[in-house]
Write a protein that holds these residues in place. Sequence first.
Motif, mmCIF file in Angstrom:
data_model
loop_
_atom_site.group_PDB
_atom_site.id
_atom_site.type_symbol
_atom_site.label_atom_id
_atom_site.label_comp_id
_atom_site.label_asym_id
_atom_site.label_seq_id
_atom_site.Cartn_x
_atom_site.Cartn_y
_atom_site.Cartn_z
ATOM 1 N N PRO A 175 0.813 -1.234 0.000
ATOM 2 C CA PRO A 175 0.000 0.000 0.000
ATOM 3 C C PRO A 175 0.837 1.271 0.000
ATOM 4 C CG PRO A 175 -0.796 -1.561 1.652
ATOM 5 C CD PRO A 175 0.516 -2.081 1.176
ATOM 6 N N LYS A 196 -4.769 0.779 -4.889
ATOM 7 C CA LYS A 196 -5.082 0.678 -3.462
ATOM 8 C C LYS A 196 -6.360 -0.103 -3.182
ATOM 9 C CE LYS A 196 -7.495 5.146 -3.147
ATOM 10 N NZ LYS A 196 -7.528 6.457 -2.429
ATOM 11 N N SER A 224 2.008 1.680 -3.559
ATOM 12 C CA SER A 224 0.875 1.996 -4.425
ATOM 13 C C SER A 224 0.442 3.451 -4.256
ATOM 14 C CB SER A 224 -0.298 1.062 -4.117
ATOM 15 O OG SER A 224 -1.377 1.305 -4.983
ATOM 16 N N LYS A 225 0.427 3.920 -3.012
ATOM 17 C CA LYS A 225 0.055 5.306 -2.717
ATOM 18 C C LYS A 225 0.987 6.295 -3.423
ATOM 19 C CE LYS A 225 -0.539 8.465 1.203
ATOM 20 N NZ LYS A 225 -0.438 8.596 2.681
ATOM 21 N N ASN A 232 -5.331 -7.302 1.512
ATOM 22 C CA ASN A 232 -4.659 -7.212 2.814
ATOM 23 C C ASN A 232 -5.620 -7.311 3.988
ATOM 24 O OD1 ASN A 232 -2.373 -6.870 1.300
ATOM 25 N ND2 ASN A 232 -1.743 -4.948 2.246
ATOM 26 N N TRP A 266 -5.620 -8.460 9.480
ATOM 27 C CA TRP A 266 -4.510 -8.029 8.630
ATOM 28 C C TRP A 266 -3.307 -8.876 9.027
ATOM 29 C CZ3 TRP A 266 -7.948 -4.558 10.790
ATOM 30 C CH2 TRP A 266 -8.671 -3.747 9.896
ATOM 31 N N GLU A 280 -1.080 -2.191 10.418
ATOM 32 C CA GLU A 280 -2.314 -2.234 9.618
ATOM 33 C C GLU A 280 -3.532 -2.474 10.502
ATOM 34 O OE1 GLU A 280 -1.906 -3.382 5.139
ATOM 35 O OE2 GLU A 280 -1.154 -5.043 6.333
ATOM 36 N N LEU A 313 -5.467 -3.751 -3.145
ATOM 37 C CA LEU A 313 -4.660 -4.061 -1.966
ATOM 38 C C LEU A 313 -5.509 -4.055 -0.700
ATOM 39 C CD1 LEU A 313 -1.474 -2.005 -2.841
ATOM 40 C CD2 LEU A 313 -1.864 -4.441 -3.169
ATOM 41 N N ASN A 314 -6.485 -3.149 -0.621
ATOM 42 C CA ASN A 314 -7.391 -3.145 0.531
ATOM 43 C C ASN A 314 -8.183 -4.439 0.606
ATOM 44 O OD1 ASN A 314 -6.595 -0.602 1.352
ATOM 45 N ND2 ASN A 314 -8.268 0.467 0.317
#
Length: 333
Positions: A82, A103, A85-86, A110, A150, A185, A106-107
């Motif tokens: 993340p 993102k 990616s951000k 993850n 997570w 996380e 990934l959300n």
Amino acid sequence: MNILFTSVGRRTYLVNYFKEALNGEGKIFVANSDVNSPAFLAADECVVSPLIYDDNYISFLLEYCDKNKINAIISLFDIDLPILSKNKKLFEDNGINVIVSDKNVLNICNDKYSTYKFLKENGFNTPKTYLDVEEAKKYLKYPVILKPRWGMGSIGIYKADNNEELEVFYKKLSREIFNTYLKYESSVDIEQSILIQEMIIGQEYGLDIINDLHGNYQNTIVKKKIAMRSGETDCAQTVDNVGLKNIGMNISRKIKHIANLDCDAFIDENGDVYILEMNARFGGGYPFSHLAGVNLPKAIVKWLNKEEVSVDDLLTATSGVRGQKDIQIVRIS
């Protein structure tokens, strides 16, 4: 072409796969916050990086990439994804391709409760999952599995056979999460950071669901898991399972990930398929695909070079190839 692996750890085999794919036309650089990372020994160049959540992490990577003319970055760690990616556009503006999904993907991957909701909403079979102990007691039959919402690998996974064990393991896992890197996380929702999940009895499979760098589906490699160690596949065999391949294709078209999606599935005693988890990166089961003739590293290098990739030549596995991970010791200088 120069490629940087972040959070490289012990993935020495991936370093070697990509070195072979480059065939001398570039270097493999690796970074990790731990100086004792074994993959440092296999790379052309290595560097100790700040911790992922350090304020200087991204600026460090940008400076290192600029200094070493890095063309692409690949991360091998869920928590790293993340962050990269951000900052993907920032890297792209500096001529660096970060091979990472967006993102939203990934959300979903993850956060295992988001994985559960994504699978249910899109018609995939998945184990019943709860965040509340009392709801789990009401709707699930024992045994049940507890694990971090997570999390990764085998950290904090428990099997409870009754109400007493469920409550004890829940408290124990709460403490464990906040004594490890999982606390970062998990801080998103501290009160609901543990999953309680229906336990599926059956044969476990690993899927490598492969997309190109634009999220277009290429192929699904299916491996029957024969043995596990510390949450990773230790022994597996490639199989030709059309049903699982079709599920992989459908997942790909729904989620639109980049490159590899490592996916765990079970087929229970009744022949029903359950999808458990998804990781938007190279997983510990990829070497079994590579052993069977898949060469995703070479495909990635070709895609980065704007070259055509033949699925039959690079992204198709020979069925019936069985592999076993070996243990070696290396001297860290």
